[in-house]
Write a protein that holds these residues in place. Structure first.
Motif, PDB file in Angstrom:
ATOM      1  N   ARG A  11       0.854  -1.240  -0.068  1.00  0.00           N
ATOM      2  CA  ARG A  11      -0.230  -0.049   0.022  1.00  0.00           C
ATOM      3  C   ARG A  11       0.874   1.049   0.103  1.00  0.00           C
ATOM      4  NH1 ARG A  11      -5.228   0.933   3.947  1.00  0.00           N
ATOM      5  NH2 ARG A  11      -5.774   3.159   3.305  1.00  0.00           N
ATOM      6  N   ALA A  12       2.013   1.344   0.729  1.00  0.00           N
ATOM      7  CA  ALA A  12       3.061   2.361   0.663  1.00  0.00           C
ATOM      8  C   ALA A  12       3.372   2.641  -0.667  1.00  0.00           C
ATOM      9  CB  ALA A  12       4.021   2.101   1.884  1.00  0.00           C
ATOM     10  N   ALA A  15       1.091   5.311  -4.068  1.00  0.00           N
ATOM     11  CA  ALA A  15       1.137   6.424  -4.394  1.00  0.00           C
ATOM     12  C   ALA A  15       2.408   6.677  -5.173  1.00  0.00           C
ATOM     13  CB  ALA A  15       1.237   7.398  -3.306  1.00  0.00           C
ATOM     14  N   THR A  54       7.140  10.496  -2.288  1.00  0.00           N
ATOM     15  CA  THR A  54       6.436   9.364  -1.887  1.00  0.00           C
ATOM     16  C   THR A  54       7.293   7.972  -1.704  1.00  0.00           C
ATOM     17  OG1 THR A  54       5.599   9.242  -4.196  1.00  0.00           O
ATOM     18  CG2 THR A  54       4.208  10.272  -2.599  1.00  0.00           C
ATOM     19  N   ALA A  58       7.793   5.683   1.549  1.00  0.00           N
ATOM     20  CA  ALA A  58       7.546   4.328   1.403  1.00  0.00           C
ATOM     21  C   ALA A  58       8.723   3.391   2.057  1.00  0.00           C
ATOM     22  CB  ALA A  58       6.973   4.022  -0.122  1.00  0.00           C
ATOM     23  N   TYR A  70       1.264   8.414   6.235  1.00  0.00           N
ATOM     24  CA  TYR A  70       1.346   8.240   4.999  1.00  0.00           C
ATOM     25  C   TYR A  70       0.809   6.987   4.011  1.00  0.00           C
ATOM     26  CZ  TYR A  70       3.473   7.352   0.737  1.00  0.00           C
ATOM     27  OH  TYR A  70       3.891   6.524  -0.612  1.00  0.00           O
ATOM     28  N   VAL A  71       0.912   5.810   4.959  1.00  0.00           N
ATOM     29  CA  VAL A  71       0.448   4.496   4.503  1.00  0.00           C
ATOM     30  C   VAL A  71      -1.139   4.601   4.100  1.00  0.00           C
ATOM     31  CG1 VAL A  71       0.573   2.131   4.701  1.00  0.00           C
ATOM     32  CG2 VAL A  71       2.724   3.396   5.335  1.00  0.00           C
ATOM     33  N   LYS A  73      -2.960   7.238   3.920  1.00  0.00           N
ATOM     34  CA  LYS A  73      -3.225   8.010   2.807  1.00  0.00           C
ATOM     35  C   LYS A  73      -2.808   7.724   1.497  1.00  0.00           C
ATOM     36  CE  LYS A  73      -5.517  11.414   5.125  1.00  0.00           C
ATOM     37  NZ  LYS A  73      -6.866  11.749   5.023  1.00  0.00           N
ATOM     38  N   SER A  74      -1.971   6.690   1.396  1.00  0.00           N
ATOM     39  CA  SER A  74      -1.292   6.412   0.116  1.00  0.00           C
ATOM     40  C   SER A  74      -2.316   6.371  -1.193  1.00  0.00           C
ATOM     41  CB  SER A  74      -0.429   5.189   0.224  1.00  0.00           C
ATOM     42  OG  SER A  74       0.192   4.885  -0.861  1.00  0.00           O
ATOM     43  N   TYR A  75      -3.332   5.453  -0.971  1.00  0.00           N
ATOM     44  CA  TYR A  75      -4.507   5.098  -1.883  1.00  0.00           C
ATOM     45  C   TYR A  75      -4.961   6.510  -2.460  1.00  0.00           C
ATOM     46  CZ  TYR A  75      -4.475   0.201  -0.995  1.00  0.00           C
ATOM     47  OH  TYR A  75      -3.945  -1.303  -0.894  1.00  0.00           O
ATOM     48  N   GLY A  78      -2.375   8.611  -4.559  1.00  0.00           N
ATOM     49  CA  GLY A  78      -2.179   7.896  -5.527  1.00  0.00           C
ATOM     50  C   GLY A  78      -3.405   8.339  -6.672  1.00  0.00           C
TER      51      GLY A  78
END
Length: 320
Positions: A11-12, A15, A54, A58, A70-71, A73-75, A78
């Motif tokens: 997931r990280a 993005a 990013t 990551a 951050y992880v 919010k990554s989706y 991206g």
């Protein structure tokens, strides 16, 4: 017990992958032949910077298992860049929609880069106008709400006035404000204050009325004066409602600000957007809207920080 997120490492990197795809499309695909404007590097630069940040976050998460925010919010990050890439395709690369009314991302960024000083000046004018209106609106709203909520005689005289004039949109008073005040700036301050005053008055009154009677009985047994009961019991007890009223007032003031700046105020973000719309500078219009979105969101964020400070016991119940 919640299970650990086993796909967090993948997931990280979502993005960075989305940004990389957007960057490749930006670099490899030529712009539409119908677009004659000079190409600017700003969108490419933005993608490179975002990709570097990013990827760094990551990798940092992969090594340390930190940067969980951050992880999470990554989706979303991206997804935002994929939407930007799609918008870039239909505007700059293929011109599927009219580029005059829907400028490409690089055109909007070009305005932000080259016209930042003037945008900042307009933002400063808007901020001054907004905070003057908010100051008068919050103060008068609190005073009116306290008078109506605490004193029976004031409630008798003021409550009908508030109920009669409060629901009227403040922009409906534009003709009266322009006639009553010497300058359009003063009229704009009045309109913003008016839009803020009503929700604060209503919620302050409601908060004071709903404070538990036992609190006042305890204050009476301790010999508290009328003023002490207002400032030590009623207002603190009504703070949750007061802050909701201020939040509603601030949101109303944003709408009124944009309208007020279109009735003769020189400079300001609302004035800037209206001016650029009239001369068909839609890239500037979009840049102005972006400035508004960021600055207004920042103001609300600061407001919630203040609210959480005064209502620490209620922190997390209402989030921004």
């Amino acid at each position: 017990m919640a299970q650990p997120d086993t796909i967090a490492p993948l997931r990280a990197f979502f993005a960075p992958l989305a940004i990389f795809i957007t960057l490749i499309l930006q670099l490899l695909l030529p712009k539409a032949s119908t677009i004659t404007a000079k190409s600017e590097p700003w969108f490419t630069d933005l993608l490179l910077i975002a990709l570097g940040l990013t990827v760094g976050l990551a990798l940092y998460h992969l090594i340390t298992s930190k940067a969980q925010r951050y992880v999470y919010k990554s989706y979303f990050i991206g997804g935002v860049f994929l939407v930007l890439g799609l918008y870039n395709l239909v505007t700059l690369k293929y011109a599927l929609i009219n580029p005059l009314f829907f400028p490409s991302p690089e055109s909007i960024l070009d305005v932000l880069v080259k016209d930042w000083a003037f945008l900042l000046k307009c933002l400063a004018y808007s901020t001054r106008l907004l905070f003057l209106g908010l100051l008068f609106g919050i103060v008068t709203g609190l005073v009116t709400g306290i008078l109506i909520g605490w004193y029976t005689k004031w409630n008798y005289w003021l409550s009908p006035v508030v109920k009669l004039f409060g629901p009227i949109p403040s922009t409906a008073f534009i003709p009266i404000a322009l006639s009553a005040f010497a300058t359009s700036f003063q009229a704009s301050v009045f309109l913003i204050a008016l839009s803020t005053w009503f929700p604060i008055t209503i919620l302050t009154n409601s908060g004071i009325v709903n404070v538990k009677k036992q609190f006042f009985e305890v204050a009476d047994t301790m010999g508290a004066s009328n003023v002490q009961k207002i400032f030590k019991v009623a207002i603190p007890g009504a703070l949750p409602d007061i802050f909701v009223g201020i939040f509603n007032g601030i949101c109303s003031s944003f709408i009124t600000l944009m309208t007020a700046e279109m009735i003769g105020v020189k400079y300001g973000i609302g004035w800037y957007i209206n001016w650029q719309r009239q001369i068909m500078g839609y890239a500037n219009v979009y840049a102005g809207l972006l400035v508004i979105a960021i600055s207004f969101s920042l103001i609300i964020t600061i407001f919630f920080k203040i609210r959480d400070h005064f209502l620490r016991w209620q922190k997390g119940i209402i989030q921004w």
